[in-house]
Design a protein around this motif. Structure first.
Motif: not given
Ligand SMILES: [Zn+2]
Length: 254
Positions: A37-42, A124-127, A189-191
């Motif tokens: 959903v965010h472009g650089c959350e690899y 699923a996300h991350c920083g 969920a963020e990791a």
């Protein structure tokens, strides 16, 4: 019967977005899993890509739709946080607007074509590119919150935040909030983070998604081993089960 995987693209606001569809052999829940959903959350993108590929080896009940990279305009432009065409954070635009700018339209198409009609949603996300974080799961108060909490616990990250809608709400317009408003249990969920593809972060997501499959009864629990909680900090995914810290507010400190 083995689980069949089908890879195709969905037209979301004029963008051809790759999706992996897994159809199990028995009736069961419809689970939707999104990353990017965010472009650089690899790390989360890599995790959903790896996890969806391994679904074919599982004896699955129900069906899964997994999108490893939703926000392709931001991904291709290497644009953290926002859709480059309109400068909007896609995860503040849900459930979207078919007459708005690209982020609004992408949110609307995602909500109507992927989220609505699902029995559960995992985002699923991350920083993002310049962002580090402690792994956590976010869900919304509301009619579906008991089921959302069980998904959050099954995901197994070290912190679980229950967000109350209304004044003081730090994060609004997210996928999981829009799903919750529609009565669909959902978690964010963020990791991982910092533009890195770290195996430890990928493992946290993959284990979390497998935990969700078990919590929904879509796969059998592993023999002789309880579905456990995850780890805090940079801990190893295989360390001893530990209950998460439950938090009642999300606050930005700038
Ligand atoms: Zn994100």
């Amino acid at each position: 019967m083995p689980t069949t995987l089908r890879r195709r693209t969905l037209d979301l606001a004029g963008i051809e977005v790759p999706v992996v569809e897994a159809a199990g052999s028995g009736d069961g829940p419809k689970l939707t899993v999104i990353a990017g959903v965010h472009g650089c959350e690899y790390a989360s993108m890599a995790a959903v890509r790896q996890w969806s590929a391994h679904l074919s080896g599982l004896d699955l009940r129900g069906s899964v739709r997994a999108v490893p990279v939703l926000n392709l305009p931001a991904f291709r432009a290497r644009s953290p946080f926002v859709v480059p065409e309109d400068g909007k954070n896609l995860n503040r635009c849900f459930p979207g607007n078919p007459d708005g700018t690209l982020a609004d339209r992408l949110a609307h198409a995602t909500f109507t074509q992927l989220i609505a009609g699902s029995d559960a949603l995992i985002d699923a996300h991350c920083g993002d590119l310049p962002e580090a974080l402690e792994p956590f799961t976010l869900y919304e108060a509301g009619p579906a919150e008991d089921r959302a909490l069980s998904l959050a616990l099954a995901y197994g990250l070290g912190y679980v935040i229950r967000q109350q809608p209304g004044p003081g709400q730090a994060v609004a317009g997210t996928t999981s909030e829009a799903a919750a408003a529609a009565g669909i249990p959902a978690i964010t969920a963020e990791a991982g983070g910092c533009g890195l593809i770290e195996q430890a972060a990928i493992d946290l997501h993959v284990r979390g998604l497998d935990g969700v499959l078990r919590a929904l009864g879509m796969i059998a629990p592993p023999a002789g081993r309880e579905a456990g909680y995850g780890t805090k900090g940079q801990g190893r995914p295989d360390s001893a089960p530990e209950p998460p810290t439950m938090l009642s507010r999300f606050i930005w400190l700038r």
